[in-house]
Design a protein around this motif. Structure first.
Motif, short mmCIF file in Angstrom:
data_model
loop_
_atom_site.label_atom_id
_atom_site.label_comp_id
_atom_site.label_asym_id
_atom_site.label_seq_id
_atom_site.Cartn_x
_atom_site.Cartn_y
_atom_site.Cartn_z
N LEU A 142 0.84 -1.20 0.00
CA LEU A 142 0.00 0.00 0.00
C LEU A 142 0.88 1.26 0.00
O LEU A 142 0.61 2.22 -0.74
CB LEU A 142 -0.93 0.00 1.22
CG LEU A 142 -1.87 1.21 1.34
CD1 LEU A 142 -2.78 1.28 0.11
CD2 LEU A 142 -2.70 1.11 2.62
N LYS A 143 1.92 1.24 0.81
CA LYS A 143 2.83 2.38 0.88
C LYS A 143 3.54 2.60 -0.45
O LYS A 143 3.68 3.74 -0.92
CB LYS A 143 3.86 2.16 1.99
CG LYS A 143 4.79 3.33 2.20
CD LYS A 143 5.76 3.06 3.34
CE LYS A 143 6.70 4.24 3.54
NZ LYS A 143 7.65 3.99 4.66
N GLU A 146 1.35 4.17 -3.06
CA GLU A 146 1.23 5.62 -2.88
C GLU A 146 2.45 6.36 -3.46
O GLU A 146 2.33 7.48 -3.95
CB GLU A 146 1.08 5.96 -1.40
CG GLU A 146 -0.23 5.45 -0.80
CD GLU A 146 -0.27 5.64 0.72
OE1 GLU A 146 0.78 5.98 1.30
OE2 GLU A 146 -1.35 5.43 1.31
N GLN A 147 3.59 5.70 -3.41
CA GLN A 147 4.83 6.32 -3.91
C GLN A 147 4.98 6.20 -5.42
O GLN A 147 5.72 6.98 -6.04
CB GLN A 147 6.04 5.67 -3.24
CG GLN A 147 6.12 5.87 -1.75
CD GLN A 147 7.25 5.05 -1.13
OE1 GLN A 147 7.91 4.26 -1.81
NE2 GLN A 147 7.47 5.24 0.17
N SER A 148 4.30 5.23 -6.00
CA SER A 148 4.53 4.91 -7.41
C SER A 148 4.33 6.08 -8.38
O SER A 148 5.15 6.26 -9.30
CB SER A 148 3.67 3.71 -7.83
OG SER A 148 2.29 4.02 -7.72
N THR A 150 4.89 9.23 -8.02
CA THR A 150 6.03 10.14 -7.93
C THR A 150 7.27 9.53 -8.57
O THR A 150 7.96 10.18 -9.37
CB THR A 150 6.33 10.48 -6.46
OG1 THR A 150 5.18 11.11 -5.88
CG2 THR A 150 7.51 11.43 -6.35
#
Length: 214
Positions: A142-143, A146-148, A150
């Motif tokens: 999940l984390k 969220e970063q993908s 960027t």
């Protein structure tokens, strides 16, 4: 020492021919050098564009297939998809590394270094994603999700900037090659005028001597 008429004619002919030979040698050398430089740099531009295109294709296909993992529940199909993703991303990385030798200017190397940093960040991200999948770590996945945007967005932006530079540099190389060819042609024209003047002067001198009976 008094020279014979034939010796004077031969000497006059030699004086007329030397400038013409100089035109041919200098003109050929300049145009040949310009053509070789343009061909070499144009080839590098084509190779660089090819590597960027193939690198982006590998990354984009790998990313697109990674989006299908969440919908693939059958173990064999899941592992097959993982293998395909790995191959696509590996191909993208390989093509990007092969690009470096075709970037020869300081500005191009600077842009390559920026893209290299972004690609390395993406590769690290992909490795962490694979580890999280292996561990079935939902929180980590999940984390990373969220970063993908960027990480992927930064890589795409740097690759686009590098690709744009390569295209602009190729246009500049073509223009510089044309300028070099034009300068060589101008030099040949100047030498041609000089040669004609020398030949005319020598011919006039010889004609006068012949008429005078020397």
């Amino acid at each position: 020492m008094k020279l014979s008429l034939s010796a004077k004619l031969f000497g006059g002919f030699a004086l007329a021919v030397v400038p013409a030979v100089a035109i041919a040698v200098v003109g050929w050398t300049r145009i040949d050098a310009a053509a070789k430089d343009e061909k070499r740099l144009a080839s590098e531009g084509v190779q660089a564009t090819m590597h960027i295109t193939e690198a982006r294709r590998g990354f984009e296909v790998g990313i697109a297939k990674a989006g299908l993992l969440a919908y693939t529940t059958e173990p064999a199909a899941f592992m097959k998809l993982r293998e395909e993703i790995s191959q696509n991303l590996g191909r993208g990385s390989e093509q990007f590394r092969g690009l470096e030798e075709h970037i020869t200017t300081p500005e191009g190397r600077a842009k390559y270094a920026e893209a290299q940093t972004a690609v390395a960040a993406f590769e690290e991200f992909a490795a962490k994603y694979g580890e999280a999948l292996d561990k079935k770590d939902s929180a980590a996945l999940l984390k990373l999700a969220e970063q993908s945007p960027t990480v992927i967005g930064e890589m795409n932006a740097k690759l686009s900037a590098l690709n744009e530079y390569v295209g602009q540099h190729a246009d500049k190389v073509a223009a510089d090659g044309q300028d070099a060819a034009n300068r060589a042609k101008l030099l040949m024209a100047v030498l041609g005028v000089v040669s004609a003047g020398v030949a005319g002067g020598v011919g006039f001198f010889i004609a006068r001597r012949v008429v005078a009976g020397v």
